[in-house]
Scaffold this active site. Structure first.
Site, PDB file in Angstrom:
ATOM      1  CB  THR A  48      -0.967  -0.006   1.202  1.00 18.02           C
ATOM      2  OG1 THR A  48      -1.767  -1.182   1.143  1.00 18.02           O
ATOM      3  CG2 THR A  48      -1.867   1.221   1.200  1.00 18.02           C
ATOM      4  CB  CYS A  49       3.949   2.089   1.842  1.00 23.90           C
ATOM      5  SG  CYS A  49       3.337   1.628   3.470  1.00 23.90           S
ATOM      6  CB  SER A  50       5.580   0.693  -2.759  1.00 22.49           C
ATOM      7  OG  SER A  50       6.623   0.688  -1.822  1.00 22.49           O
TER       8      SER A  50
END
Length: 161
Positions: A48-50
């Site tokens: 989700t972060c990337s």
């Protein structure tokens, strides 16, 4: 206790990778006299972060800065090597600050730490965003689930600027 709107950020020191190696950046250096968007992720290179959270801020960087923001920074409980590699691989190096909160000192001090041991990640940061003016929190958006990046995403922050 979780930091709240109107609170001053605690003193902390981050590390950031530069061409000359790691540099220390204090909250005073980053926030004093400035309007800064800070967002936090559970971990560099995580899905989700990337794929969602970071790209929104990189894609909207100029629009955010055009709304009177002086700087944008992402913080994670990772070491500066990992944050530097993430900055380079994402194309974000030199565009926003990639801050390593290697010992979770800042994350714990603002009360936004999360035990993600069940997922194999250990102590990490909750996913959030905040607008900080001269070291004071003006808006705070904390996700209920680490796998979501809606209330803390760039689109939501743009609506608050």
């Amino acid at each position: 206790m979780t930091i709240a709107i109107g609170d001053k950020l605690p003193a902390a020191t981050f590390k950031e990778k530069t061409a000359d190696g790691p540099v220390e950046i204090t909250t005073e250096q980053l926030f004093a006299g400035k309007r800064v968007v800070l967002f936090a992720v559970p971990g560099a290179f995580t899905p989700t972060c990337s794929l969602n959270h970071l790209p929104g801020y990189l894609e909207n960087r100029d629009t955010i800065l055009g709304k009177g923001v002086d700087d944008i920074a992402v913080v994670a409980v990772n070491d500066w090597h990992v944050m530097g590699a993430w900055a380079q691989s994402s194309g974000g190096m030199g565009k926003i600050h990639f801050l390593a909160d290697w010992d979770a000192g800042f994350t714990k001090a603002v009360g936004l730490d999360a035990d993600l041991s069940a997922g194999g990640l250990g102590l990490r940061s909750k996913r959030y965003s905040m607008l900080v003016e001269d070291g004071v929190v003006k808006s705070l958006n904390v996700e209920e689930s680490p796998g979501q990046a809606t209330v803390s995403g760039a689109a939501a922050m743009l609506e608050q600027l």
